[in-house]
Motif scaffolding. Sequence first.
Motif, PDB file in Angstrom:
ATOM      1  N   CYS A  45       0.838  -1.200   0.000  1.00  0.00           N
ATOM      2  CA  CYS A  45       0.000   0.000   0.000  1.00  0.00           C
ATOM      3  C   CYS A  45       0.875   1.253   0.000  1.00  0.00           C
ATOM      4  N   HIS A  50       4.396   6.374   2.866  1.00  0.00           N
ATOM      5  CA  HIS A  50       4.267   7.532   3.781  1.00  0.00           C
ATOM      6  C   HIS A  50       4.878   7.197   5.139  1.00  0.00           C
ATOM      7  N   ASP A 158      -7.274  -3.638   2.525  1.00  0.00           N
ATOM      8  CA  ASP A 158      -7.179  -2.185   2.697  1.00  0.00           C
ATOM      9  C   ASP A 158      -7.677  -1.456   1.451  1.00  0.00           C
ATOM     10  N   THR A 162     -11.054   0.221   2.268  1.00  0.00           N
ATOM     11  CA  THR A 162     -11.072   1.684   2.417  1.00  0.00           C
ATOM     12  C   THR A 162     -11.935   2.326   1.337  1.00  0.00           C
ATOM     13  N   GLY A 186      -5.145   4.381  -8.566  1.00  0.00           N
ATOM     14  CA  GLY A 186      -4.123   3.372  -8.311  1.00  0.00           C
ATOM     15  C   GLY A 186      -4.735   2.215  -7.534  1.00  0.00           C
ATOM     16  N   GLY A 187      -4.000   1.725  -6.510  1.00  0.00           N
ATOM     17  CA  GLY A 187      -4.451   0.568  -5.747  1.00  0.00           C
ATOM     18  C   GLY A 187      -5.852   0.738  -5.179  1.00  0.00           C
ATOM     19  N   LEU A 188      -6.105   1.833  -4.485  1.00  0.00           N
ATOM     20  CA  LEU A 188      -7.436   2.056  -3.904  1.00  0.00           C
ATOM     21  C   LEU A 188      -8.430   2.508  -4.974  1.00  0.00           C
ATOM     22  N   VAL A 207      -9.716  10.448 -12.648  1.00  0.00           N
ATOM     23  CA  VAL A 207      -8.626  11.380 -12.927  1.00  0.00           C
ATOM     24  C   VAL A 207      -7.326  10.753 -12.438  1.00  0.00           C
ATOM     25  N   ASP A 208      -6.346  10.687 -13.312  1.00  0.00           N
ATOM     26  CA  ASP A 208      -5.025  10.205 -12.907  1.00  0.00           C
ATOM     27  C   ASP A 208      -4.007  10.809 -13.869  1.00  0.00           C
ATOM     28  N   THR A 209      -2.836  11.107 -13.342  1.00  0.00           N
ATOM     29  CA  THR A 209      -1.795  11.665 -14.206  1.00  0.00           C
ATOM     30  C   THR A 209      -1.231  10.611 -15.151  1.00  0.00           C
ATOM     31  N   ARG A 210      -1.454   9.340 -14.858  1.00  0.00           N
ATOM     32  CA  ARG A 210      -0.917   8.259 -15.702  1.00  0.00           C
ATOM     33  C   ARG A 210      -1.991   7.770 -16.675  1.00  0.00           C
ATOM     34  N   ALA A 213      -3.347   4.197 -16.117  1.00  0.00           N
ATOM     35  CA  ALA A 213      -4.354   4.051 -15.047  1.00  0.00           C
ATOM     36  C   ALA A 213      -5.732   4.433 -15.584  1.00  0.00           C
ATOM     37  N   VAL A 252      -5.555  10.961  -3.596  1.00  0.00           N
ATOM     38  CA  VAL A 252      -4.194  11.516  -3.631  1.00  0.00           C
ATOM     39  C   VAL A 252      -3.997  12.365  -2.361  1.00  0.00           C
ATOM     40  N   GLY A 276      -3.132  10.369   1.455  1.00  0.00           N
ATOM     41  CA  GLY A 276      -2.321  10.968   2.518  1.00  0.00           C
ATOM     42  C   GLY A 276      -1.104  11.710   1.996  1.00  0.00           C
ATOM     43  N   PHE A 299     -11.413   6.753   7.504  1.00  0.00           N
ATOM     44  CA  PHE A 299     -10.214   5.971   7.824  1.00  0.00           C
ATOM     45  C   PHE A 299     -10.513   4.479   7.706  1.00  0.00           C
ATOM     46  N   TRP A 300      -9.791   3.807   6.802  1.00  0.00           N
ATOM     47  CA  TRP A 300      -9.858   2.344   6.601  1.00  0.00           C
ATOM     48  C   TRP A 300     -11.313   1.896   6.639  1.00  0.00           C
TER      49      TRP A 300
HETATM   50  P1  NAD Z   1      -1.118   4.167  -5.432  1.00  0.00           P
HETATM   51  O1  NAD Z   1       0.275   4.663  -5.508  1.00  0.00           O
HETATM   52  O2  NAD Z   1      -1.422   2.767  -5.783  1.00  0.00           O
HETATM   53  O3  NAD Z   1      -2.090   5.078  -6.341  1.00  0.00           O
HETATM   54  C1  NAD Z   1      -2.018   6.477  -6.359  1.00  0.00           C
HETATM   55  C2  NAD Z   1      -2.530   6.921  -7.737  1.00  0.00           C
HETATM   56  O4  NAD Z   1      -2.641   8.339  -7.743  1.00  0.00           O
HETATM   57  C3  NAD Z   1      -1.571   6.550  -8.868  1.00  0.00           C
HETATM   58  O5  NAD Z   1      -2.289   5.938  -9.916  1.00  0.00           O
HETATM   59  C4  NAD Z   1      -0.979   7.902  -9.292  1.00  0.00           C
HETATM   60  O6  NAD Z   1      -0.654   7.952 -10.682  1.00  0.00           O
HETATM   61  C5  NAD Z   1      -2.104   8.840  -8.962  1.00  0.00           C
HETATM   62  N1  NAD Z   1      -1.703  10.230  -8.714  1.00  0.00           N
HETATM   63  C6  NAD Z   1      -0.650  10.671  -8.015  1.00  0.00           C
HETATM   64  N2  NAD Z   1      -0.634  12.041  -7.978  1.00  0.00           N
HETATM   65  C7  NAD Z   1      -1.724  12.437  -8.665  1.00  0.00           C
HETATM   66  C8  NAD Z   1      -2.280  13.723  -8.976  1.00  0.00           C
HETATM   67  N3  NAD Z   1      -1.711  14.853  -8.547  1.00  0.00           N
HETATM   68  N4  NAD Z   1      -3.425  13.767  -9.713  1.00  0.00           N
HETATM   69  C9  NAD Z   1      -4.025  12.627 -10.137  1.00  0.00           C
HETATM   70  N5  NAD Z   1      -3.530  11.381  -9.873  1.00  0.00           N
HETATM   71  C10 NAD Z   1      -2.401  11.300  -9.152  1.00  0.00           C
HETATM   72  O7  NAD Z   1      -1.607   4.501  -3.944  1.00  0.00           O
HETATM   73  P2  NAD Z   1      -2.715   3.749  -3.066  1.00  0.00           P
HETATM   74  O8  NAD Z   1      -2.087   2.606  -2.378  1.00  0.00           O
HETATM   75  O9  NAD Z   1      -3.934   3.577  -3.888  1.00  0.00           O
HETATM   76  O10 NAD Z   1      -3.001   4.846  -1.946  1.00  0.00           O
HETATM   77  C11 NAD Z   1      -3.604   6.079  -2.287  1.00  0.00           C
HETATM   78  C12 NAD Z   1      -3.569   7.009  -1.088  1.00  0.00           C
HETATM   79  O11 NAD Z   1      -4.509   6.580  -0.116  1.00  0.00           O
HETATM   80  C13 NAD Z   1      -2.212   7.056  -0.385  1.00  0.00           C
HETATM   81  O12 NAD Z   1      -1.933   8.391  -0.012  1.00  0.00           O
HETATM   82  C14 NAD Z   1      -2.438   6.203   0.841  1.00  0.00           C
HETATM   83  O13 NAD Z   1      -1.592   6.544   1.905  1.00  0.00           O
HETATM   84  C15 NAD Z   1      -3.886   6.538   1.145  1.00  0.00           C
HETATM   85  N6  NAD Z   1      -4.603   5.566   1.973  1.00  0.00           N
HETATM   86  C16 NAD Z   1      -5.505   6.063   2.851  1.00  0.00           C
HETATM   87  C17 NAD Z   1      -6.254   5.182   3.615  1.00  0.00           C
HETATM   88  C18 NAD Z   1      -7.261   5.719   4.573  1.00  0.00           C
HETATM   89  O14 NAD Z   1      -7.738   4.961   5.408  1.00  0.00           O
HETATM   90  N7  NAD Z   1      -7.661   6.965   4.497  1.00  0.00           N
HETATM   91  C19 NAD Z   1      -6.070   3.811   3.483  1.00  0.00           C
HETATM   92  C20 NAD Z   1      -5.158   3.337   2.557  1.00  0.00           C
HETATM   93  C21 NAD Z   1      -4.426   4.232   1.791  1.00  0.00           C
END
Ligand code: NAD
Length: 351
Positions: A45, A50, A158, A162, A186-188, A207-210, A213, A252, A276, A299-300
Motif C-alpha cells: 500500500c 508515507h 485495505d 477503504t 491506483g491501488g485504492l 482522474v489520474d496523471t498516468r 491508469a 491523492v 495521505g 479511515f480504513w
Molecule cells: P497508489 O500509488 O497505488 O495510487 C495512487 C494513484 O494516484 C496513482 O495511480 C498515481 O498515478 C495517482 N496520482 C498521483 N498524484 C496524482 C495527482 N496529482 N493527480 C491525479 N492522480 C495522481 O496509492 P494507493 O495505495 O492507492 O493509496 C492512495 C492514497 O490513499 C495514499 O496516499 C495512501 O496513503 C492513502 N490511503 C488512505 C487510507 C485511509 O484509510 N484513508 C487507506 C489506505 C491508503
Amino acid sequence: MPVTSTSMRAVQLTAWESEPEVRDVPVPRPGPGELLLRVDAVGLCHSDIHVMSCPPGTLPYALPMTLGHEVAGTVVEVGDGVAASWLDRLAVVHGVWSCGTCHNCRRGQENHCLKLDGRVGCGLGKPGGLAEYVLVPSERQLVSADGIAATKLAPLADAGLTAYHAIRLHRDAIAGGSTVMVIGVGGLGHLAVQILARTTDAHIVAVDTREAALESSRSHGAHTAATSIGDATEQLRRDRGSSLVDVVLDFVGADSTLSQGSGALAPGGRLVMIGGAGGSMTVAKGRDLPLGWHVSAPFWGPRQDLEAVVDLAQRGLIEADIEIVRFSETLEAYRRLRAGDVRGRIVVVPD
Ligand code: NAD
Ligand code: ZN
Ligand code: ZN
C-alpha cells in the motif's frame, strides 16, 4: 500442519526516513484467543511509503516493525479458546486491531476504536504480514473467504475496504444519478471505480496523471477519464452540460487535488479526503466551498465493510488488478510503488 521453524524472514522498518530491510525474526506462537496464519499474499500500500518517509516522532510505532497491512493467509495454529475449525482456512486479516468492547467498537465502528493509541494494528504499529507467518490477536480480525485466490483477496484488506467504506459512508449523496469523481486510480482508486460501477448508478469520472491508469479505469466502468481535474470538468461540461460533481473521492490528498477537487463540487457536494499526500485546505462557511459543503476523511473501515467487499469479490463483481512479486523482490517493489511505476496493486507471495 504444525509450524516447526523457530525463525522467519520479515520485511522490517528499522529506522525512520529509510527503506525497510529483510531480517530474521522469531516465529510468533499464538497465546489464548490468538491465531497464527501462514502468509499467502500481501498487498503493498502507498501508506507504507508515507510511513517509511515519516521523520522520527511522527508515529508512535516502536521500530523495528514488520510492515504489511493487506494480508491473506491460512490459519495454521490457534491458541486456547479459538475454535479448531479455523485451522486450514484461508482468511483475510482485518488490520484494525480494535478492542471490541469500547463505545465505537460496540456500534460497528472498530476503525475508530477508542483504544488504538495511534498504533492501528497489522503492520501499522504492530507486526504485519510481510513475513512467513503473522499472529492475529483474535477471530474478530479475520474474515474467512472461500472461492477467491489469496492474491486477489489480500488487496481487499485495505485498498478494497477503504474504498468501499468511503463510498458506503456517502451512499446517500451518490444516489440519484450523481456524478462522482475519483482522483488517483491506483491501488485504492481502481477498486473504487469498480465498486461505484457495480453498486451505484453514478456517472464515474476518473482522474489520474498516468494514462495507463485511465485506460484500466475505463475498462472498469469509468464514463469520463482525464489526466487532470481541469480536463475532466471540461469534458463533463462538453458532454453532459454541467461540470459540477456531487462527490469527489480524493485518493491523492495533495494541495492541488484538494483545491481543484473542491472547486469542482456542486452545492451540497462532498469532498472525501482519503489520500495521505500531506495536502491541506481551509474549510469555512461562505468561502471557497459550495453551499452545504461536506468534507470528510474516512479511515480504513470496519469489519462489516470488509465482509461486504469480500462478498462483492466472491460474486465476481469486483476484482483487483494485481502484479505478483516474490517476497525477495519486496524492497524493489516498494521502490517502484514510490516512483509511481505500478498498475493496480503489487502483491507479494512467498519465495
Ligand atoms: P497508489 O500509488 O497505488 O495510487 C495512487 C494513484 O494516484 C496513482 O495511480 C498515481 O498515478 C495517482 N496520482 C498521483 N498524484 C496524482 C495527482 N496529482 N493527480 C491525479 N492522480 C495522481 O496509492 P494507493 O495505495 O492507492 O493509496 C492512495 C492514497 O490513499 C495514499 O496516499 C495512501 O496513503 C492513502 N490511503 C488512505 C487510507 C485511509 O484509510 N484513508 C487507506 C489506505 C491508503
Ligand atoms: Zn494501506
Ligand atoms: Zn474499541
